[in-house]
Design an enzyme around this catalytic site. Structure first.
Site, PDB file in Angstrom:
ATOM      1  N   GLU A   1      21.488 -41.476 -34.651  1.00 49.25           N
ATOM      2  CA  GLU A   1      22.020 -40.338 -35.397  1.00 49.25           C
ATOM      3  C   GLU A   1      22.387 -40.851 -36.782  1.00 49.25           C
ATOM      4  O   GLU A   1      22.905 -41.965 -36.920  1.00 49.25           O
ATOM      5  CB  GLU A   1      23.254 -39.757 -34.704  1.00 49.25           C
ATOM      6  CG  GLU A   1      23.976 -38.675 -35.514  1.00 49.25           C
ATOM      7  CD  GLU A   1      25.253 -38.194 -34.842  1.00 49.25           C
ATOM      8  OE1 GLU A   1      25.286 -38.116 -33.595  1.00 49.25           O
ATOM      9  OE2 GLU A   1      26.232 -37.904 -35.567  1.00 49.25           O
TER      10      GLU A   1
ATOM     11  N   GLU B   1      30.155 -36.311 -43.796  1.00 49.90           N
ATOM     12  CA  GLU B   1      31.068 -35.497 -43.011  1.00 49.90           C
ATOM     13  C   GLU B   1      32.451 -35.639 -43.611  1.00 49.90           C
ATOM     14  O   GLU B   1      32.755 -36.632 -44.290  1.00 49.90           O
ATOM     15  CB  GLU B   1      31.046 -35.864 -41.527  1.00 49.90           C
ATOM     16  CG  GLU B   1      31.403 -37.279 -41.197  1.00 49.90           C
ATOM     17  CD  GLU B   1      31.225 -37.571 -39.713  1.00 49.90           C
ATOM     18  OE1 GLU B   1      31.209 -36.629 -38.905  1.00 49.90           O
ATOM     19  OE2 GLU B   1      31.102 -38.755 -39.363  1.00 49.90           O
TER      20      GLU B   1
END
Length: 281
Positions: A157, A162
């Site tokens: 991933e 974020e």
């Protein structure tokens, strides 16, 4: 943007460089060829490029995983994804109890290119304005198209950006890898904005992904890089040697930044001016 709670093992080292200002946006970059983009023109999401996720979880085989594996509180709904005035907006909204959303107190939006576009290596960037508020968890990230090396996180991933909505002066970068959960691990780093700059303004978040290195940028400032990862089911540079697709979402609550509280103002918006993908020329 993680799918399960992680057990940390921090690997590698980040490279920090000096701050730089925002520059005029352009789809042309020296040394790179634009191969895919969405400038969000028109008045609806382009379904040839994106699909919407809905609900509050996913199936892992026959097992349903609520909260997207992160204790997230939102129900993703198509009505929370809009396109107008040249930008995409994902809106997090506080809801009254209703039959439409069951026990969920919040709705929000999530879109992804899974099944429509994916790529191995290149530059992946987006211009994004983030909301401020305790419990907001916006993310721009990537997941493998076909899980060549097994379930999460053995196939990897990539988190391009974020953010904890309570922290408007920082964004995070991460990769997840190793074995299938819970035998997974991750590497991460953080970018601190210069004084006077904030996540609540439009900023450009990008990675440059090569066979043996991934680099993270904010407004073209290199702030982190790593070449240390592995998968239990392949040889380096696996798992980051396969096609990944793009994801944009605005979560509410969860382990990354905690749940909303009495200070959180709703609605909250994650606005995206563009998303662009390049290959080295």
């Amino acid at each position: 943007m993680k799918r399960y709670v992680m057990f940390p093992l921090i690997l590698g080292a980040a490279v920090m460089v000096g701050a730089c200002g925002n520059e005029e946006e352009s789809a042309e970059l020296e040394g790179w060829d634009l191969v895919w983009s969405d400038e969000f023109e028109g008045d609806e999401l382009d379904d040839s490029k994106w699909r919407m996720d809905t609900g509050n979880g996913f199936y892992d085989g026959d097992e349903y995983v609520p909260g997207w594996g992160n204790e997230e509180l939102q129900y993703y709904d198509e009505d929370n994804v809009t396109v107008s005035d040249g930008q995409l907006t994902l809106t997090a909204q506080e809801e009254s109890a209703s039959d439409d959303y069951g026990s969920y107190d919040y709705t929000s939006g999530k879109i992804l290119t899974e099944g429509l576009f994916s790529q191995t290596y290149g530059r992946f960037e987006a211009s994004i304005q983030l909301p401020e508020g305790q419990g907001y968890w916006p993310a721009f990230w990537m997941m493998p198209e076909t899980d060549e090396y097994g379930g999460w996180a053995a196939s990897g991933e990539i988190d391009i950006m974020e953010n904890r909505g309570s922290e408007t002066d920082a964004v995070g970068a991460a990769i997840h890898f190793g074995g299938v959960y819970p035998e997974n691990t991750y590497w991460s780093d953080e970018y601190q904005f210069p004084e006077g700059e904030s996540t609540t303004e439009f900023n450009t978040y990008a990675i440059e992904w090569e066979p043996e290195e991934i680099r993270w940028y904010v407004n073209d400032e290199l702030y982190a890089e790593t070449s240390q990862w592995y998968t239990e089911n392949g040889e380096f540079p696996a798992p980051f040697d396969q096609d990944f697709h793009l994801i944009l979402n605005l979560a509410v609550g969860g382990w990354y930044g905690g749940d909303p509280d009495e200070t959180t103002e709703f609605p909250g918006e994650m606005n995206v001016d563009y998303v662009r993908v390049y290959e080295q020329d």
